[in-house]
Design a protein around this motif. Structure first.
Motif, PDB file in Angstrom:
ATOM      1  N   SER A   1       1.211  -1.028  -0.321  1.00  0.00           N
ATOM      2  CA  SER A   1      -0.102   0.247   0.182  1.00  0.00           C
ATOM      3  C   SER A   1       0.995   1.358  -0.020  1.00  0.00           C
ATOM      4  CB  SER A   1      -0.801  -0.054   1.538  1.00  0.00           C
ATOM      5  OG  SER A   1      -1.539   1.305   1.611  1.00  0.00           O
ATOM      6  N   ASP A   2       0.071   2.818  -0.625  1.00  0.00           N
ATOM      7  CA  ASP A   2       1.751   4.034  -0.227  1.00  0.00           C
ATOM      8  C   ASP A   2       0.236   4.537   0.811  1.00  0.00           C
ATOM      9  OD1 ASP A   2      -1.534   4.423  -1.434  1.00  0.00           O
ATOM     10  OD2 ASP A   2      -0.287   5.215  -3.357  1.00  0.00           O
ATOM     11  N   LEU A   3      -0.823   4.045   1.365  1.00  0.00           N
ATOM     12  CA  LEU A   3      -1.303   4.606   2.390  1.00  0.00           C
ATOM     13  C   LEU A   3      -1.436   6.102   1.731  1.00  0.00           C
ATOM     14  CD1 LEU A   3       0.424   2.912   5.792  1.00  0.00           C
ATOM     15  CD2 LEU A   3      -1.672   2.334   4.385  1.00  0.00           C
ATOM     16  N   ALA A   4      -1.991   6.249   1.053  1.00  0.00           N
ATOM     17  CA  ALA A   4      -2.246   7.689   0.123  1.00  0.00           C
ATOM     18  C   ALA A   4      -3.255   8.022   0.061  1.00  0.00           C
ATOM     19  CB  ALA A   4      -0.634   8.012  -1.201  1.00  0.00           C
ATOM     20  N   VAL A   5      -3.835   9.217   0.477  1.00  0.00           N
ATOM     21  CA  VAL A   5      -5.180   9.261  -0.180  1.00  0.00           C
ATOM     22  C   VAL A   5      -6.032   9.148  -1.897  1.00  0.00           C
ATOM     23  CG1 VAL A   5      -7.539  11.481   0.014  1.00  0.00           C
ATOM     24  CG2 VAL A   5      -5.719  10.172   1.873  1.00  0.00           C
ATOM     25  N   HIS A   6      -6.492   9.286  -2.154  1.00  0.00           N
ATOM     26  CA  HIS A   6      -6.831   8.942  -3.840  1.00  0.00           C
ATOM     27  C   HIS A   6      -7.872   9.006  -3.979  1.00  0.00           C
ATOM     28  CE1 HIS A   6      -2.852   7.406  -4.897  1.00  0.00           C
ATOM     29  NE2 HIS A   6      -3.151   6.565  -3.961  1.00  0.00           N
ATOM     30  N   ARG A   7      -7.994   9.765  -4.725  1.00  0.00           N
ATOM     31  CA  ARG A   7      -9.455  10.350  -5.694  1.00  0.00           C
ATOM     32  C   ARG A   7     -10.078   8.793  -6.355  1.00  0.00           C
ATOM     33  NH1 ARG A   7     -11.520  15.446  -5.285  1.00  0.00           N
ATOM     34  NH2 ARG A   7      -9.950  16.772  -5.213  1.00  0.00           N
ATOM     35  N   MET A   8     -11.135   8.871  -5.782  1.00  0.00           N
ATOM     36  CA  MET A   8     -12.320   7.164  -6.502  1.00  0.00           C
ATOM     37  C   MET A   8     -12.837   7.430  -7.414  1.00  0.00           C
ATOM     38  SD  MET A   8     -10.155   4.935  -5.615  1.00  0.00           S
ATOM     39  CE  MET A   8      -8.948   5.715  -5.872  1.00  0.00           C
ATOM     40  N   GLY A   9     -13.633   8.967  -7.975  1.00  0.00           N
ATOM     41  CA  GLY A   9     -14.291   9.229  -9.106  1.00  0.00           C
ATOM     42  C   GLY A   9     -15.766   9.580  -7.652  1.00  0.00           C
ATOM     43  N   PRO A  10     -16.698   9.571  -8.925  1.00  0.00           N
ATOM     44  CA  PRO A  10     -17.872   9.568  -8.431  1.00  0.00           C
ATOM     45  C   PRO A  10     -19.229   7.930  -7.955  1.00  0.00           C
ATOM     46  CG  PRO A  10     -17.919  10.158 -11.307  1.00  0.00           C
ATOM     47  CD  PRO A  10     -16.998  10.163 -10.606  1.00  0.00           C
ATOM     48  N   LYS A  11     -17.916   7.160  -8.483  1.00  0.00           N
ATOM     49  CA  LYS A  11     -19.018   5.622  -8.436  1.00  0.00           C
ATOM     50  C   LYS A  11     -18.636   5.169  -7.129  1.00  0.00           C
ATOM     51  CE  LYS A  11     -18.956   1.541 -10.644  1.00  0.00           C
ATOM     52  NZ  LYS A  11     -17.930   0.399 -12.283  1.00  0.00           N
ATOM     53  N   LEU A  12     -17.783   5.379  -6.925  1.00  0.00           N
ATOM     54  CA  LEU A  12     -17.320   5.027  -5.184  1.00  0.00           C
ATOM     55  C   LEU A  12     -16.995   6.375  -4.000  1.00  0.00           C
ATOM     56  CD1 LEU A  12     -14.302   2.894  -5.369  1.00  0.00           C
ATOM     57  CD2 LEU A  12     -16.255   2.504  -4.908  1.00  0.00           C
ATOM     58  N   ALA A  13     -17.427   7.801  -4.404  1.00  0.00           N
ATOM     59  CA  ALA A  13     -17.708   8.776  -3.646  1.00  0.00           C
ATOM     60  C   ALA A  13     -18.977   8.036  -2.687  1.00  0.00           C
ATOM     61  CB  ALA A  13     -17.855  10.350  -4.669  1.00  0.00           C
ATOM     62  N   ASP A  14     -18.579   8.925  -1.483  1.00  0.00           N
ATOM     63  CA  ASP A  14     -19.774   8.588  -0.075  1.00  0.00           C
ATOM     64  C   ASP A  14     -20.496   9.683  -0.052  1.00  0.00           C
ATOM     65  OD1 ASP A  14     -17.394   9.434   1.196  1.00  0.00           O
ATOM     66  OD2 ASP A  14     -17.459   7.428   2.100  1.00  0.00           O
ATOM     67  N   ASN A  15     -19.760  10.917   0.070  1.00  0.00           N
ATOM     68  CA  ASN A  15     -19.953  11.954   0.043  1.00  0.00           C
ATOM     69  C   ASN A  15     -18.794  12.245   1.426  1.00  0.00           C
ATOM     70  OD1 ASN A  15     -20.973  13.577  -2.622  1.00  0.00           O
ATOM     71  ND2 ASN A  15     -22.574  12.374  -2.082  1.00  0.00           N
TER      72      ASN A  15
ATOM     73  N   ASP B   1     -14.630  12.279  -2.587  1.00  0.00           N
ATOM     74  CA  ASP B   1     -14.641  11.024  -3.487  1.00  0.00           C
ATOM     75  C   ASP B   1     -13.548  10.499  -3.151  1.00  0.00           C
ATOM     76  OD1 ASP B   1     -12.812  13.093  -4.789  1.00  0.00           O
ATOM     77  OD2 ASP B   1     -13.792  12.783  -6.436  1.00  0.00           O
ATOM     78  N   GLU B   2     -12.651  10.658  -2.294  1.00  0.00           N
ATOM     79  CA  GLU B   2     -11.270  10.448  -1.865  1.00  0.00           C
ATOM     80  C   GLU B   2     -11.173   9.556  -0.165  1.00  0.00           C
ATOM     81  OE1 GLU B   2      -8.265  14.214  -3.100  1.00  0.00           O
ATOM     82  OE2 GLU B   2      -9.281  14.230  -0.485  1.00  0.00           O
ATOM     83  N   PHE B   3     -10.078   8.112  -0.586  1.00  0.00           N
ATOM     84  CA  PHE B   3     -10.135   7.446   0.085  1.00  0.00           C
ATOM     85  C   PHE B   3      -8.342   7.404   0.105  1.00  0.00           C
ATOM     86  CE2 PHE B   3     -14.347   6.655  -1.434  1.00  0.00           C
ATOM     87  CZ  PHE B   3     -15.339   7.116  -0.675  1.00  0.00           C
ATOM     88  N   ARG B   4      -7.729   7.038   1.783  1.00  0.00           N
ATOM     89  CA  ARG B   4      -6.822   6.346   1.725  1.00  0.00           C
ATOM     90  C   ARG B   4      -6.762   4.629   0.956  1.00  0.00           C
ATOM     91  NH1 ARG B   4      -3.750   8.685   4.404  1.00  0.00           N
ATOM     92  NH2 ARG B   4      -5.197  10.071   5.723  1.00  0.00           N
ATOM     93  N   THR B   5      -5.659   4.728   0.633  1.00  0.00           N
ATOM     94  CA  THR B   5      -5.090   3.418   0.344  1.00  0.00           C
ATOM     95  C   THR B   5      -5.224   2.585   1.535  1.00  0.00           C
ATOM     96  OG1 THR B   5      -4.290   3.428  -2.045  1.00  0.00           O
ATOM     97  CG2 THR B   5      -3.870   2.045  -1.564  1.00  0.00           C
ATOM     98  N   ALA B   6      -5.928   1.113   2.076  1.00  0.00           N
ATOM     99  CA  ALA B   6      -6.053   0.124   2.647  1.00  0.00           C
ATOM    100  C   ALA B   6      -4.827  -0.812   2.523  1.00  0.00           C
ATOM    101  CB  ALA B   6      -7.314  -0.538   2.703  1.00  0.00           C
ATOM    102  N   PRO B   7      -4.616  -1.087   3.491  1.00  0.00           N
ATOM    103  CA  PRO B   7      -3.170  -2.169   3.016  1.00  0.00           C
ATOM    104  C   PRO B   7      -3.742  -3.713   2.356  1.00  0.00           C
ATOM    105  CG  PRO B   7      -2.747  -0.932   5.158  1.00  0.00           C
ATOM    106  CD  PRO B   7      -4.399  -0.394   4.938  1.00  0.00           C
ATOM    107  N   LEU B   8      -3.133  -4.439   1.757  1.00  0.00           N
ATOM    108  CA  LEU B   8      -3.671  -5.361   1.024  1.00  0.00           C
ATOM    109  C   LEU B   8      -3.635  -6.097   1.816  1.00  0.00           C
ATOM    110  CD1 LEU B   8      -2.662  -4.670  -2.861  1.00  0.00           C
ATOM    111  CD2 LEU B   8      -5.138  -4.129  -1.250  1.00  0.00           C
ATOM    112  N   TRP B   9      -2.422  -6.308   2.943  1.00  0.00           N
ATOM    113  CA  TRP B   9      -2.203  -7.418   3.569  1.00  0.00           C
ATOM    114  C   TRP B   9      -3.307  -7.999   3.986  1.00  0.00           C
ATOM    115  CZ3 TRP B   9       0.865  -5.351   8.810  1.00  0.00           C
ATOM    116  CH2 TRP B   9       1.174  -6.706   9.135  1.00  0.00           C
TER     117      TRP B   9
END
Length: 109
Positions: free
Chosen positions: A16-30, A39-47
């Protein structure tokens, strides 16, 4: 919380990069969280991904392939396109065997 000296300050393969990324309108939760926009989420660890039953920030799917596809999103007037679009295109251009190998690797984490 107990600290274990042998584990303190050790590198961890989070995938993971643990960074905040724009995921666009499809995943946006406002929902605004810290510096993350609606529409931004912190990348969760894939671990540990292979042990999870529900995927995505809201648990909307149990299918890893579908979770990858759910990250694709064109922009709207309100939200920019998903930063994951290019990665998903790369995944889609892999052959079936290579896609399956990648899914198997992710499930092994």
């Amino acid at each position: 919380m107990t600290k274990v000296a042998a584990l303190s300050n050790q590198p961890v393969a989070l995938f993971s990069d643990l960074a905040v990324h724009r995921m666009g309108p499809k995943l946006a939760d406002n929902i605004l969280q810290g510096n993350a926009g609606p529409d931004e989420f912190r990348t969760a660890p894939l671990w540990g991904l292979g042990q999870r039953i529900f995927l995505l920030h809201d648990g909307r799917t149990t299918d890893l392939g579908q979770a990858i596809q759910e990250h694709a999103s064109s922009g709207t007037l309100q939200f920019a396109p998903s930063e994951a679009n290019r990665v998903i295109e790369n995944f889609e251009h892999l052959g079936d065997a290579a896609q399956q190998d990648l899914l198997n690797f992710l499930r092994s984490l």
